[in-house]
Design a protein around this motif. Structure first.
Motif, PDB file in Angstrom:
ATOM      1  N   LEU A   1       0.819  -1.217   0.000  1.00  7.50           N
ATOM      2  CA  LEU A   1       0.000   0.000   0.000  1.00  7.50           C
ATOM      3  C   LEU A   1       0.853   1.267   0.000  1.00  7.50           C
ATOM      4  N   SER A   2       2.054   1.175   0.554  1.00  7.28           N
ATOM      5  CA  SER A   2       2.918   2.362   0.585  1.00  7.28           C
ATOM      6  C   SER A   2       3.782   2.467  -0.675  1.00  7.28           C
ATOM      7  N   SER A   3       3.721   1.474  -1.545  1.00  9.70           N
ATOM      8  CA  SER A   3       4.498   1.516  -2.788  1.00  9.70           C
ATOM      9  C   SER A   3       3.880   2.496  -3.767  1.00  9.70           C
ATOM     10  N   GLU A   4       4.744   3.202  -4.476  1.00 12.27           N
ATOM     11  CA  GLU A   4       4.249   4.121  -5.497  1.00 12.27           C
ATOM     12  C   GLU A   4       4.053   3.340  -6.783  1.00 12.27           C
ATOM     13  N   LEU A   5       2.870   3.440  -7.337  1.00 13.24           N
ATOM     14  CA  LEU A   5       2.550   2.777  -8.592  1.00 13.24           C
ATOM     15  C   LEU A   5       2.481   3.849  -9.671  1.00 13.24           C
ATOM     16  N   ALA A   6       3.596   4.118 -10.308  1.00  7.53           N
ATOM     17  CA  ALA A   6       3.654   5.199 -11.283  1.00  7.53           C
ATOM     18  C   ALA A   6       4.076   4.648 -12.638  1.00  7.53           C
ATOM     19  N   THR A   7       3.135   4.637 -13.559  1.00  8.45           N
ATOM     20  CA  THR A   7       3.418   4.179 -14.913  1.00  8.45           C
ATOM     21  C   THR A   7       3.543   5.348 -15.887  1.00  8.45           C
ATOM     22  N   GLY A   8       3.231   6.544 -15.416  1.00 11.54           N
ATOM     23  CA  GLY A   8       3.213   7.699 -16.295  1.00 11.54           C
ATOM     24  C   GLY A   8       1.824   7.962 -16.860  1.00 11.54           C
ATOM     25  N   GLU A   9       0.898   7.085 -16.557  1.00 14.88           N
ATOM     26  CA  GLU A   9      -0.496   7.224 -16.981  1.00 14.88           C
ATOM     27  C   GLU A   9      -1.340   7.411 -15.730  1.00 14.88           C
ATOM     28  N   PRO A  10      -1.679   8.648 -15.353  1.00 15.11           N
ATOM     29  CA  PRO A  10      -2.388   8.899 -14.093  1.00 15.11           C
ATOM     30  C   PRO A  10      -3.680   8.091 -13.940  1.00 15.11           C
ATOM     31  N   GLU A  11      -4.442   7.952 -14.999  1.00 14.20           N
ATOM     32  CA  GLU A  11      -5.700   7.198 -14.901  1.00 14.20           C
ATOM     33  C   GLU A  11      -5.423   5.711 -14.655  1.00 14.20           C
TER      34      GLU A  11
END
Length: 191
Positions: free
Chosen positions: A80-90
């Motif tokens: 839950l504290s991991s950042e999930l950033a793919t570059g696609e906010p949606e």
């Protein structure tokens, strides 16, 4: 003193479950050389899993899925504290919502295919009990050796699925994120 990682019987069941997962993945995405199309190979599926003799393999697949799910649920705070950033906010928002839904699940119930006593360790065991159990380092070494053996497999799809599953299981044993393995096992059970 921590508990040992799992018994030899549990290790066998985990590896058997991964083997069943690899097989179902290949069956689901089979290339038919005659038609030149990709798709499920139902005759192969029935041959592998359609008889009562195949039930232990399906039980082991479910066992491996539940073992992996336990690892994911135990790693809930880290995930839950991991950042999930793919570059696609949606997509990031959707992925985070799906992760929250997954992690809101209760621990899997015990039953004939549940891991029961062979749960994930809180910490590595200092010594295995009279050679009957594997410690976390021994188990990881065993999985590393299996992964190296996968390099000799001629089928590239089998090799890729096998190495991915071994890596996921080794990760589960260390209580890290194993969402890829969980997804693959879920797809295999769904198949």
């Amino acid at each position: 003193m921590g508990r040992s990682a799992c018994s030899p019987t549990a290790l066998y069941r985990l590896i058997s479950g991964m083997h069943s997962s690899i097989t179902t993945s290949i069956i689901q995405n089979y290339y038919n050389e005659t038609s030149g199309q990709w798709g499920p190979n139902m005759p192969f599926f029935r041959a592998r899993f359609g008889s009562p003799a195949a039930q232990p393999y399906l039980d082991n697949l479910h066992f491996t899925l539940l073992y992996t799910l336990q690892a994911v649920l135990q790693a809930k705070p880290q995930l839950l504290s991991s950042e999930l950033a793919t570059g696609e906010p949606e997509s990031d928002k959707t992925t985070h919502l799906m992760l929250e839904q997954l992690l809101a699940m209760r621990a899997p119930p015990s039953g004939p295919t549940a891991p029961a006593a062979e749960t994930l360790p809180a910490a590595p065991a200092s010594t295995p009990q009279e050679g009957l159990d594997f410690s976390v380092p021994q188990l990881q070494a065993t999985l590393h050796n299996i992964s190296r053996l996968m390099d000799c497999v001629g089928c590239e799809k089998c090799k890729v699925h096998g190495k991915l599953n071994i890596l996921g299981l080794a990760t589960a044993i260390r209580l890290h994120a194993v969402l890829n393995l969980l997804a693959k096992l879920s797809e295999s059970v769904e198949t």
